[in-house]
Structure formats: structure tokens, C-alpha cells
Design a protein around this motif. Structure first.
Motif, mmCIF file in Angstrom:
data_model
loop_
_atom_site.group_PDB
_atom_site.id
_atom_site.type_symbol
_atom_site.label_atom_id
_atom_site.label_comp_id
_atom_site.label_asym_id
_atom_site.label_seq_id
_atom_site.Cartn_x
_atom_site.Cartn_y
_atom_site.Cartn_z
ATOM 1 N N GLN A 73 17.466 -24.738 -6.740
ATOM 2 C CA GLN A 73 18.110 -23.409 -6.300
ATOM 3 C C GLN A 73 18.565 -23.538 -4.863
ATOM 4 O OE1 GLN A 73 16.136 -19.897 -5.003
ATOM 5 N NE2 GLN A 73 14.211 -20.740 -5.792
ATOM 6 N N THR A 93 15.150 -29.057 -4.834
ATOM 7 C CA THR A 93 14.899 -29.589 -5.983
ATOM 8 C C THR A 93 13.632 -29.934 -6.161
ATOM 9 O OG1 THR A 93 17.264 -30.311 -6.103
ATOM 10 C CG2 THR A 93 15.915 -31.459 -7.620
ATOM 11 N N ASP A 144 19.324 -23.574 -14.189
ATOM 12 C CA ASP A 144 19.688 -24.680 -13.119
ATOM 13 C C ASP A 144 18.969 -25.586 -13.410
ATOM 14 O OD1 ASP A 144 21.877 -23.315 -12.195
ATOM 15 O OD2 ASP A 144 20.503 -22.144 -10.621
#
Length: 280
Positions: free
Chosen positions: A179, A243, A158
Motif C-alpha cells: 500500500q 511492500t 493489492d
């Protein structure tokens, strides 16, 4: 902070080294150090006892967090440091006592740096240089190593490149890990704050994001222990998307001037009293 750039330091590491040094200070030197550290109302025995209770709680937080705290005293060969100072340093700060020849500063610096590297698993390979040891009779060192596993790990899959704003001149492209999950969170309208716990949750990383358009220098001037504690106490579990940029911080600073500004100037003056340490 007047200079541009990132600021990275360990308040615990600084206070630990100064508390250790305070064991060897006397007269006005000790008084000024104690007042500057906010422990002027405590005896040295009370300070040492509190530290001896604090260290085990920090070094054994849980099985998924590793913290190493190392203190050491380095004295010039032939210098008779006070046995009482050495004993109290070992008992309350787990500090080892060593002798070096500061007349060979390169070799002395190499020895200290090897000790630091060993106690931080190589993360801090260099702490002092030969010039730092010029004219030294004794040196006190502190090293702190922390390694924790996220309670909710970020997935490498990610992680994406994206913009990160460091100043008004524009963004930089950096690696951003992200996440989505449920974390302790706070939104005051002026800032957002989140807690990212490690291991069993006794240790956390707290991230604070000021409202867009906020001048970071003005914002940091408003920070206080009471204010941060209030934010942490007001956090509530919430479903959020996080983030964060991946980063590495390397920082060095001379804290003599800031400490003197806090009232500790006597400790750096030629007449500083460190006779309880054995220094004349």
C-alpha cells in the motif's frame, strides 16, 4: 543466534513468567533472577505493584486491539503451595492456581494445552508435551494473545506474488501485500524503519530494513533497546510505498541455556531455592 532460521518470541511473556516465578524464589536464586531481569534494585513488592499497573494498560489499549494475557500455576495434587505465593500471584499477575497429577503426564499436558488454547482463541493449541512435565512438582505458564486491526488496512486486491530475499542463495516467491500512504518513517542511510499503527495508534508494528547487502547476523548484534528507542524517536511522517511479505511464524525453544548465560543458573540447579513457593 547461531542456528539458521527465523527467531520469534515474546520478551514480555518470558519476563512475566519469570517475575511470577520470582515471587516463589528465595536466597541466591531470587537474587540472581532479579539481577538477570534488570530489577535487582527493586523489592518484590515494588515489582508486583508495577506489574499490577502494567497489565490493565496492555489488556485494554483500544477498541480495535484485543490482547489477552493469561498466567497460571499448576501444582502437583497434594502439594501445599504457599498461600502467600498464591495470593500475590493472583493479585499482581492475575494468575489462577490449579492442581494436576503430573504422574499422568499425558493427561496433565492435555489439560494445560486446553487452557492455553482457550486463552489464545486456538492460536496456540500446544504449549507442553508429556516429556516436558516429567518429574515436575509445579509448572508456571503464560499465554499472550494479540489481535489488532491496522489503522490503514492492506487491500487484498493489492497483494501479488513476488521475490523475497531470505539469504544470499537467492529469493523465494511469496505473497507480498502493499500500500501507499503516510506513516512514521526513518531512513538513516544504513537502514529504513517504519511504524504501522493498529487501531487508535497506541500499538504499532515496527519494521526495520537494513541497507541492501548488510549481513543480517551482524546487524542484529548491533541492536539495543537504546538504539531502537532512538530510531522510533527520530521517525517523521512521510509518504511511502510499503511492500511486506505475508507470513506465519511457529517457533519453539528451550531458554534454559540463554537464561543461565545471563546469570540465572541458580534457578535451574538442583539446589534452587523455591521454598517461598512451598517447594522443598
Amino acid at each position: 543466534r547461531a542456528q539458521p532460521g527465523n527467531l520469534f518470541y515474546s520478551p514480555f511473556s518470558i519476563s512475566e513468567a519469570l517475575m511470577l516465578a520470582m515471587n516463589g524464589a528465595g536466597g541466591q536464586t531470587r537474587t540472581d533472577m532479579a539481577n538477570s531481569l534488570g530489577v535487582g534494585g527493586m523489592t518484590q513488592n515494588q515489582i508486583n505493584t508495577a506489574n499490577s499497573l502494567l497489565l490493565p494498560s496492555l489488556t485494554n489499549p483500544d477498541q480495535q486491539v484485543q490482547i489477552s494475557i493469561a498466567n497460571a500455576i499448576w501444582a502437583q495434587q497434594g502439594l501445599p503451595l504457599s498461600p502467600q505465593f498464591i495470593a500475590s500471584s493472583k493479585k499482581s499477575y492475575n494468575a489462577e492456581a490449579n492442581t494436576l497429577d503430573f504422574h499422568s503426564p499425558a493427561l496433565a499436558a492435555s489439560t494445560i494445552n486446553q487452557w492455553v488454547s482457550r486463552n489464545t482463541l486456538g492460536k496456540i493449541p500446544t504449549l507442553v508435551g508429556p516429556n516436558d512435565l516429567a518429574g515436575a512438582s509445579a509448572v508456571l505458564t503464560n499465554a499472550v494473545y494479540f489481535h489488532g486491526k491496522w489503522q490503514a488496512p492492506f487491500s487484498k486486491g493489492d497483494t501479488r506474488n513476488g521475490p523475497f530475499f531470505v539469504n544470499k542463495s537467492g529469493p523465494k516467491t511469496v505473497s507480498l501485500m502493499s500500500q501507499e500512504g503516510r506513516f512514521p518513517y526513518l531512513d538513516t542511510g544504513k537502514l529504513q524503519a517504519i511504524s504501522l499503527p493498529y487501531g487508535a495508534g497506541r500499538m504499532s508494528l515496527y519494521v526495520v530494513l537494513p541497507k541492501q547487502g548488510t549481513d543480517i547476523n551482524s546487524f542484529t548484534q548491533t541492536l539495543s533497546q537504546r538504539g531502537v528507542s532512538k530510531w522510533i524517536g527520530a521517525m517523521r511522517p512521510a509518504q511511502v510505498k510499503i511492500t511486506l511479505p505475508r507470513f506465519k511464524a511457529v517457533y519453539a525453544a528451550d531458554i534454559k541455556a540463554p537464561l543461565a548465560a545471563l546469570g540465572m543458573g541458580a534457578a535451574f540447579a538442583p539446589a534452587a531455592d523455591f521454598s517461598p513457593m512451598g517447594l522443598k
